[in-house]
Design a protein around this motif. Structure first.
Motif, short mmCIF file in Angstrom:
data_model
loop_
_atom_site.label_atom_id
_atom_site.label_comp_id
_atom_site.label_asym_id
_atom_site.label_seq_id
_atom_site.Cartn_x
_atom_site.Cartn_y
_atom_site.Cartn_z
N PHE A 105 -0.03 55.75 -18.39
CA PHE A 105 -0.07 57.19 -18.08
C PHE A 105 -0.53 57.40 -16.65
CE2 PHE A 105 -0.56 56.85 -22.62
CZ PHE A 105 0.10 57.97 -23.15
N GLU A 106 -0.03 58.49 -16.04
CA GLU A 106 -0.55 58.89 -14.73
C GLU A 106 -1.53 60.05 -14.93
OE1 GLU A 106 2.32 60.16 -11.73
OE2 GLU A 106 0.71 60.56 -10.27
N ALA A 107 -2.72 59.89 -14.37
CA ALA A 107 -3.73 60.95 -14.44
C ALA A 107 -3.42 62.02 -13.41
CB ALA A 107 -5.12 60.36 -14.18
N VAL B 286 -3.88 56.38 -10.94
CA VAL B 286 -4.71 57.41 -10.32
C VAL B 286 -4.22 57.64 -8.89
CG1 VAL B 286 -7.05 57.91 -9.46
CG2 VAL B 286 -6.74 56.91 -11.74
N ASN B 287 -4.06 58.92 -8.53
CA ASN B 287 -3.62 59.25 -7.17
C ASN B 287 -4.82 59.23 -6.21
OD1 ASN B 287 -0.67 60.26 -7.42
ND2 ASN B 287 -1.75 61.25 -9.13
N LEU B 288 -4.65 58.57 -5.07
CA LEU B 288 -5.68 58.58 -4.04
C LEU B 288 -5.18 59.38 -2.85
CD1 LEU B 288 -7.05 54.90 -3.81
CD2 LEU B 288 -8.06 56.87 -4.98
N LEU C 184 -3.39 52.29 -8.38
CA LEU C 184 -3.74 53.32 -7.42
C LEU C 184 -2.47 53.76 -6.70
CD1 LEU C 184 -6.93 51.46 -6.20
CD2 LEU C 184 -6.85 53.51 -7.65
N GLU C 185 -2.21 55.07 -6.74
CA GLU C 185 -1.00 55.59 -6.09
C GLU C 185 -1.37 56.17 -4.74
OE1 GLU C 185 1.26 58.24 -8.56
OE2 GLU C 185 1.47 56.75 -10.17
N ILE C 186 -0.74 55.64 -3.71
CA ILE C 186 -0.99 56.19 -2.37
C ILE C 186 0.33 56.69 -1.79
CG2 ILE C 186 -2.90 54.59 -2.00
CD1 ILE C 186 -0.82 53.34 0.18
N MET D 56 3.32 52.75 -4.18
CA MET D 56 3.66 53.74 -3.16
C MET D 56 4.34 54.92 -3.84
SD MET D 56 5.57 53.68 0.46
CE MET D 56 4.07 53.15 1.20
N ASP D 57 3.68 56.08 -3.76
CA ASP D 57 4.14 57.29 -4.43
C ASP D 57 5.16 58.03 -3.55
OD1 ASP D 57 4.21 59.23 -6.39
OD2 ASP D 57 2.11 59.83 -6.18
N ASP D 58 5.98 58.84 -4.18
CA ASP D 58 6.91 59.72 -3.45
C ASP D 58 7.77 58.96 -2.46
OD1 ASP D 58 5.45 61.62 -4.84
OD2 ASP D 58 4.26 62.22 -3.11
N ILE E 222 7.02 50.84 -6.45
CA ILE E 222 7.54 51.97 -5.68
C ILE E 222 7.83 53.08 -6.69
CG2 ILE E 222 9.59 52.84 -4.47
CD1 ILE E 222 10.01 49.98 -3.36
N LYS E 223 7.34 54.28 -6.39
CA LYS E 223 7.70 55.42 -7.24
C LYS E 223 8.75 56.24 -6.50
CE LYS E 223 4.91 57.05 -10.24
NZ LYS E 223 3.81 57.79 -10.92
N ILE E 224 9.95 56.25 -7.08
CA ILE E 224 11.07 56.95 -6.44
C ILE E 224 10.87 58.44 -6.59
CG2 ILE E 224 13.58 57.24 -6.41
CD1 ILE E 224 13.74 54.47 -7.84
N ALA F 240 10.89 55.66 -11.62
CA ALA F 240 11.50 56.91 -11.17
C ALA F 240 10.70 58.08 -11.72
CB ALA F 240 12.95 56.99 -11.63
N GLU F 241 10.45 59.06 -10.87
CA GLU F 241 9.65 60.23 -11.23
C GLU F 241 10.53 61.44 -11.49
OE1 GLU F 241 5.64 60.64 -9.13
OE2 GLU F 241 7.04 60.50 -7.47
N GLY F 242 10.08 62.32 -12.35
CA GLY F 242 10.70 63.64 -12.49
C GLY F 242 12.02 63.65 -13.24
MG MG Z 1 1.41 60.18 -8.25
#
Ligand code: MG
Ligand code: C2E
Ligand code: MG
Ligand code: MG
Length: 284
Positions: free
Chosen positions: A58-60, A113-115, A145-147, A175-177, A196-198, A232-234
């Motif tokens: 899960f992503e917080a 967790v997003n930093l 850790l998502e940066i 790596m987020d976004d 990698i988060k697309i 992949a996000e969203g």
């Molecule tokens: Mg994120």
């Protein structure tokens, strides 16, 4: 005459700006008070493995329910927390809360967790993460850790060193976004990311724009050849999911599978999946 109108306009403009500054200050005070009162919440959005359809973790995601203004998006209040320095205590609270929660989940599930890039200004970030892991008992490899690319902007040597310290604790770095910055590919050379988060902007255009679909496939292939996992996000439609599965994407996250949810629902979801899996395992 014209001069008078000009002065009036100027006057109104100044008043409007003052009102805005004041509203902002009030909201900052509200955020400070809300944090102190324990009114910030973490919700968790499921991330699924494409291959098995099972939960990967899960992503917080931070939530603030303002008494008068209702729900305020983190896209609005996180930047405010960054400007006021509140991001340090809030960020540490997010870490501790998410790690403590994840420590009660099955070993196979991780928490992301997003930093904020601003948290990297604090030279004790890695130390804090290490302490939180020790205190909550969460295995470091279950924390991701998502940066964002901003962390590595201008070849920031101190931030790069902090990332290496975080990695040496055993945490995963994502790596987020991905794809939304100026030189995404360059950053992949400067640090060995685990994931990698697309970005959602590519996913949402996949079905209607051949360019977006081609870019997503290229990112997945790039990840595969560099040994970096892709999420992949969203994802909102079955069609998007089929495209991503065909592209070979490792994991998926989006409203199609689940919205960010409070902890009680997370625990129920985990229990339901375990109950579904149990008979099948016995049959094998
Ligand atoms: Mg994120
Ligand atoms: P993010 O890290 O890229 O998080 C993903 C965002 O996409 C979340 O928005 C999530 O609710 C949303 N999302 C997920 N699936 C879908 C979908 O299928 N459709 C649509 N339209 N949206 C989807 P959210 O929760 O509003 O968070 C926005 C951003 O705020 C996050 O983007 C992250 O950058 C930041 N943020 C949230 N929580 C934290 C936190 O604890 N710390 C820091 N530093 N930043 C945070
Ligand atoms: Mg993202
Ligand atoms: Mg984002």
């Amino acid at each position: 005459g014209a001069k008078g109108a000009g002065r009036n306009t100027h006057h109104c403009f100044t008043l409007a700006m003052e009102a805005e500054v004041q509203a902002r200050r009030a909201l900052e005070q509200d955020l400070r008070a809300a944090f102190a009162a324990g009114d910030l919440e973490l919700h968790y959005q499921p991330v699924l493995l494409v291959g098995s359809g099972r939960l990967a973790g899960f992503e917080a995601l931070l939530r603030w329910r303002h008494p008068e203004r209702g729900f305020i998006s983190p896209a609005e209040f996180v930047p405010m927390a960054e400007e006021t320095g509140l991001i340090d205590p809030i960020g540490e609270w997010v870490l501790r809360t998410a790690c403590a929660e994840a420590a009660s989940w099955p070993r196979s599930l991780r928490v992301a967790v997003n930093l904020s890039p601003v948290q990297f200004r604090n030279r004790t970030l890695a130390e804090t993460v290490g302490r939180v892991l020790a205190e909550t008992g969460l295995a470091p490899d279950r924390l991701e850790l998502e940066i964002t690319e901003t962390v590595l902007l201008a070849e920031n040597a101190a931030n790069l060193a902090a990332l290496h310290r975080l990695r040496s604790l055993g945490t995963r770095i994502a790596m987020d976004d991905f794809g939304t910055g100026y030189s995404s590919l360059g950053y992949l050379r400067s640090f060995p990311f685990d994931r990698i988060k697309i970005d959602r902007s590519f996913v949402s255009e996949m079905e209607t724009e051949t360019q977006a679909a081609a870019i997503v496939r290229a990112i997945v292939d790039l990840g595969a050849s560099l040994g970096i996992l892709t999420t992949a996000e969203g994802i909102e439609t079955e069609g998007q999911f089929q495209h991503l599965r065909a592209a070979g994407c490792d994991e998926v996250q989006g409203f199609l599978f689940g919205r960010p949810m409070p902890v009680e629902r997370v625990r129920r979801l985990i229990a339901e999946e375990a109950a579904e899996a149990a008979p099948a395992r016995r049959a094998v």
